[in-house]
Design a protein around this motif. Structure first.
Motif, mmCIF file in Angstrom:
data_model
loop_
_atom_site.group_PDB
_atom_site.id
_atom_site.type_symbol
_atom_site.label_atom_id
_atom_site.label_comp_id
_atom_site.label_asym_id
_atom_site.label_seq_id
_atom_site.Cartn_x
_atom_site.Cartn_y
_atom_site.Cartn_z
ATOM 1 N N GLY A 22 6.467 10.543 8.800
ATOM 2 C CA GLY A 22 6.207 10.690 7.375
ATOM 3 C C GLY A 22 5.429 9.490 6.877
ATOM 4 O O GLY A 22 5.465 8.414 7.489
ATOM 5 N N PHE A 23 4.727 9.678 5.780
ATOM 6 C CA PHE A 23 3.925 8.585 5.237
ATOM 7 C C PHE A 23 3.525 8.903 3.803
ATOM 8 O O PHE A 23 3.434 10.066 3.415
ATOM 9 N N ALA A 81 -5.457 13.806 7.870
ATOM 10 C CA ALA A 81 -5.023 12.537 8.473
ATOM 11 C C ALA A 81 -4.389 12.780 9.839
ATOM 12 O O ALA A 81 -4.704 12.092 10.817
ATOM 13 N N LEU A 82 -3.496 13.766 9.934
ATOM 14 C CA LEU A 82 -2.826 14.034 11.208
ATOM 15 C C LEU A 82 -3.812 14.573 12.242
ATOM 16 O O LEU A 82 -3.750 14.199 13.420
ATOM 17 N N PRO A 109 -4.326 4.272 -5.443
ATOM 18 C CA PRO A 109 -5.527 3.417 -5.367
ATOM 19 C C PRO A 109 -5.974 3.112 -3.929
ATOM 20 O O PRO A 109 -7.100 2.666 -3.726
ATOM 21 N N PHE A 110 -5.106 3.377 -2.950
ATOM 22 C CA PHE A 110 -5.425 3.024 -1.560
ATOM 23 C C PHE A 110 -5.745 4.242 -0.704
ATOM 24 O O PHE A 110 -5.930 4.120 0.507
ATOM 25 N N TRP A 111 -5.822 5.416 -1.314
ATOM 26 C CA TRP A 111 -6.163 6.630 -0.567
ATOM 27 C C TRP A 111 -7.607 6.540 -0.081
ATOM 28 O O TRP A 111 -8.473 5.949 -0.724
ATOM 29 N N TYR A 166 0.818 -1.219 0.000
ATOM 30 C CA TYR A 166 0.000 0.000 0.000
ATOM 31 C C TYR A 166 0.853 1.271 0.000
ATOM 32 O O TYR A 166 0.478 2.271 -0.578
ATOM 33 N N GLY A 167 1.959 1.255 0.726
ATOM 34 C CA GLY A 167 2.777 2.462 0.852
ATOM 35 C C GLY A 167 3.814 2.267 1.944
ATOM 36 O O GLY A 167 4.169 1.139 2.293
ATOM 37 N N ALA A 168 4.279 3.383 2.489
ATOM 38 C CA ALA A 168 5.318 3.333 3.518
ATOM 39 C C ALA A 168 5.077 4.449 4.522
ATOM 40 O O ALA A 168 4.478 5.477 4.200
#
Length: 171
Positions: free
Chosen positions: A92-93, A139-140, A98-100, A74-76
């Motif tokens: 950080g991220f 998000a934060l 496609p997964f947002w 998905y990501g990091a």
């Protein structure tokens, strides 16, 4: 690479980034949507090795975020620039587009923060977000990071000054 513990949640396997991840890291950090608000980008697998080396550095604690079965990347996300003397780090991220909007960051980041507080003895985790990056600011905020202020025109990106919003979460 750093040998970080794997963390399992209901939907995710958050595991150490390893050399096998280079193609996925390249896919993310060459995607125009991902890098729009990200400080780095790469145009080849060879160039992406610089990022892999950065993930492996001793003051970086970054994980790959995957499906629970480890089949979908998905990501990091992670903690970087850990300053042990000040008990703080930067979070950080990034996710592949496609997964947002699926709550993946909301599930992964609390686990990463917990690792920082419990294993790295952090007191403060901070995030620096470009002012135009509404998704990361939301998000934060949802994760109870407090908005502490704005550093106006503090960096140059693509020949233009940008401002950064400062968010922080105290243990």
């Amino acid at each position: 690479m750093n040998n970080l513990p794997s963390i399992k949640t209901n939907r995710l396997l958050i595991r150490s980034i390893n050399e096998m991840d280079i193609e996925n890291i390249y896919r993310g950090l060459s995607d125009p949507e991902v890098i729009q608000y990200y400080g780095i980008s790469y145009n080849s697998l060879e160039a992406t090795q610089e990022q892999m080396d950065w993930y492996a550095a001793p003051d970086q604690y970054w994980w790959a975020i995957n499906s629970a079965d480890n089949k979908t990347f998905y990501g990091a996300a992670g903690l970087n620039d850990v300053l042990h003397q000040h008990h703080k780090a930067e979070i950080g991220f990034w996710l592949l587009p496609p997964f947002w909007g699926q709550g993946i960051i909301q599930e992964a980041l609390p686990e990463i923060c917990r690792y920082g507080y419990d294993k790295l003895n952090l007191h403060r985790i901070e995030g620096f977000v470009e002012s135009d990056n509404e998704n990361s600011k939301k998000a934060l905020t949802k994760l109870n990071f407090k908005h502490e202020g704005t550093m106006r025109d503090c960096e140059i990106k693509n020949g233009q000054f940008i401002s950064l919003e400062i968010y922080a979460k105290i243990k």
